[in-house]
Design a protein around this motif. Structure first.
Motif, short mmCIF file in Angstrom:
data_model
loop_
_atom_site.label_atom_id
_atom_site.label_comp_id
_atom_site.label_asym_id
_atom_site.label_seq_id
_atom_site.Cartn_x
_atom_site.Cartn_y
_atom_site.Cartn_z
N LYS A 11 -38.90 1.14 27.72
CA LYS A 11 -37.58 0.51 27.60
C LYS A 11 -36.66 1.38 26.74
O LYS A 11 -36.76 2.60 26.80
CB LYS A 11 -37.73 -0.93 27.09
CG LYS A 11 -38.77 -1.70 27.91
CD LYS A 11 -38.80 -3.17 27.66
CE LYS A 11 -39.87 -3.81 28.54
NZ LYS A 11 -39.93 -5.25 28.41
N HIS A 94 -36.38 -3.81 37.41
CA HIS A 94 -36.99 -4.53 36.29
C HIS A 94 -36.15 -5.78 35.99
O HIS A 94 -34.93 -5.76 36.12
CB HIS A 94 -37.07 -3.62 35.06
CG HIS A 94 -37.89 -4.24 33.97
ND1 HIS A 94 -37.38 -5.18 33.12
CD2 HIS A 94 -39.18 -4.07 33.61
CE1 HIS A 94 -38.33 -5.56 32.28
NE2 HIS A 94 -39.43 -4.90 32.56
N SER A 95 -36.78 -6.84 35.55
CA SER A 95 -36.04 -8.10 35.35
C SER A 95 -34.94 -7.94 34.30
O SER A 95 -33.93 -8.63 34.36
CB SER A 95 -37.00 -9.22 34.96
OG SER A 95 -37.58 -8.96 33.71
N GLU A 96 -35.14 -7.00 33.36
CA GLU A 96 -34.06 -6.80 32.37
C GLU A 96 -32.84 -6.16 33.04
O GLU A 96 -31.70 -6.45 32.66
CB GLU A 96 -34.59 -5.94 31.21
CG GLU A 96 -35.53 -6.75 30.32
CD GLU A 96 -36.63 -5.94 29.65
OE1 GLU A 96 -36.53 -4.71 29.58
OE2 GLU A 96 -37.60 -6.58 29.19
N ARG A 97 -33.05 -5.32 34.02
CA ARG A 97 -31.93 -4.74 34.75
C ARG A 97 -31.27 -5.80 35.63
O ARG A 97 -30.06 -5.83 35.79
CB ARG A 97 -32.39 -3.54 35.58
CG ARG A 97 -32.90 -2.41 34.68
CD ARG A 97 -32.48 -1.06 35.14
NE ARG A 97 -31.08 -1.00 35.45
CZ ARG A 97 -30.11 -0.63 34.59
NH1 ARG A 97 -30.40 -0.30 33.36
NH2 ARG A 97 -28.85 -0.60 34.99
N GLN A 99 -31.26 -9.02 34.96
CA GLN A 99 -30.66 -10.02 34.08
C GLN A 99 -29.43 -9.49 33.34
O GLN A 99 -28.41 -10.15 33.27
CB GLN A 99 -31.73 -10.47 33.07
CG GLN A 99 -31.29 -11.60 32.17
CD GLN A 99 -32.40 -11.98 31.19
OE1 GLN A 99 -33.56 -11.58 31.33
NE2 GLN A 99 -32.05 -12.76 30.19
N TYR A 100 -29.55 -8.28 32.76
CA TYR A 100 -28.47 -7.79 31.89
C TYR A 100 -27.50 -6.87 32.61
O TYR A 100 -26.42 -6.61 32.11
CB TYR A 100 -29.04 -7.03 30.70
CG TYR A 100 -30.03 -7.81 29.88
CD1 TYR A 100 -29.73 -9.11 29.44
CD2 TYR A 100 -31.26 -7.27 29.52
CE1 TYR A 100 -30.64 -9.83 28.69
CE2 TYR A 100 -32.17 -7.98 28.77
CZ TYR A 100 -31.86 -9.26 28.35
OH TYR A 100 -32.76 -9.97 27.62
#
Ligand code: PGA
Length: 250
Positions: A11, A94-97, A99-100
């Motif tokens: 990350k 990726h879930s962070e990509r 989500q954010y």
């Protein structure tokens, strides 16, 4: 038999000097790994890490890319740039990509197609939120995310990609899916691939689990018949911990 694959997802962590030190510490600890070993590092560290791992069994991975080969996309990197910098793998969706950075299934699909076309191996992340699991949508959602991401690839190409099943509620929370939950949902993903691309692709495609995987739980998860590897966040930032996950069979 599918070759297991353990990939670190660093990350937004590590400067080039720190990345070099971590890679160098890992080399002797994972040289006899029972699996493929990948380091997904921030792009600013590609040069330092690829230099450090040259000639070893460790491979370099990126955490994102753009689907266009070049152009006016400020701040973005293309598949050819990642390849030229020494990457073999690229983590996508990726879930962070999602989500954010508002990454959609369609964007993940464009990126996956561009990655495969250029010769990079995508690690395509899918997974449900806690409320989606509680409402019973997990299987439908992960099958949809997977098949959307793969749309336009041939069965032969699908056989080469890696999918990472990462329940959003398990990422960075310390709350890992049970071995059975993880195995079952990875099985759902494989069944979806079988339905669309046939036996050979479903047998060959490697599907990782990710979400709070660590030295204590890696063995149990990796013994599950459907699970072919892990995508490791927090536990990939310390050489000893990551090496223990890599040696999941010990
Ligand atoms: P975690 O992250 O291991 O820290 O839960 C996994 C991931 O986000 O890929």
């Amino acid at each position: 038999m599918r070759t297991p694959i353990i990939a670190g997802n660093w990350k937004m962590n590590k400067t080039p000097a720190e990345a070099k030190a971590l890679a160098e510490a890992l080399i002797p600890l994972v040289q006899d790994a029972p699996c493929e070993v990948v380091l997904g590092t921030p792009a600013v560290n590609f040069a330092a890490v690829s230099e450090a791992i040259r000639g070893t069994n460790i491979k370099l991975g990126a955490q994102n890319m753009h689907w266009q080969p070049s152009g006016a996309y400020t701040g973005e990197l293309s598949a050819d740039m990642l390849l030229a910098a020494g990457c073999t793998y690229v983590i996508l969706g990726h879930s962070e990509r999602r989500q954010y950075f508002a990454e959609t299934d369609e964007a993940v699909n464009r990126k996956a197609l561009a990655a495969v076309k250029a010769g990079l191996i995508p690690i395509i992340c899918v997974g449900e939120t806690l409320s989606q699991r509680e409402e019973g949508y997990t299987d439908t959602l992960v099958a949809y995310q997977t098949l959307t991401a793969l749309t336009g690839l041939t069965a032969g190409q699908v056989a080469q990609v890696v999918v990472a099943y990462e329940p959003v509620w398990a990422i960075g929370t310390g709350e890992v899916a049970t071995d059975e939950q993880a195995n079952e949902t990875v099985g759902v993903i494989r069944a979806a691939i079988l339905g669309q691309y046939g036996d050979a692709a479903a047998d060959a495609v490697r599907i990782q689990y990710g979400g709070s995987m660590n030295p204590a739980n890696a063995g149990g998860l990796m013994r599950q018949p459907e699970i072919d590897g892990g995508l490791i966040g927090g536990a990939s930032l310390k050489a000893e911990d990551f090496a223990k996950v890599v040696h999941f069979d010990k």
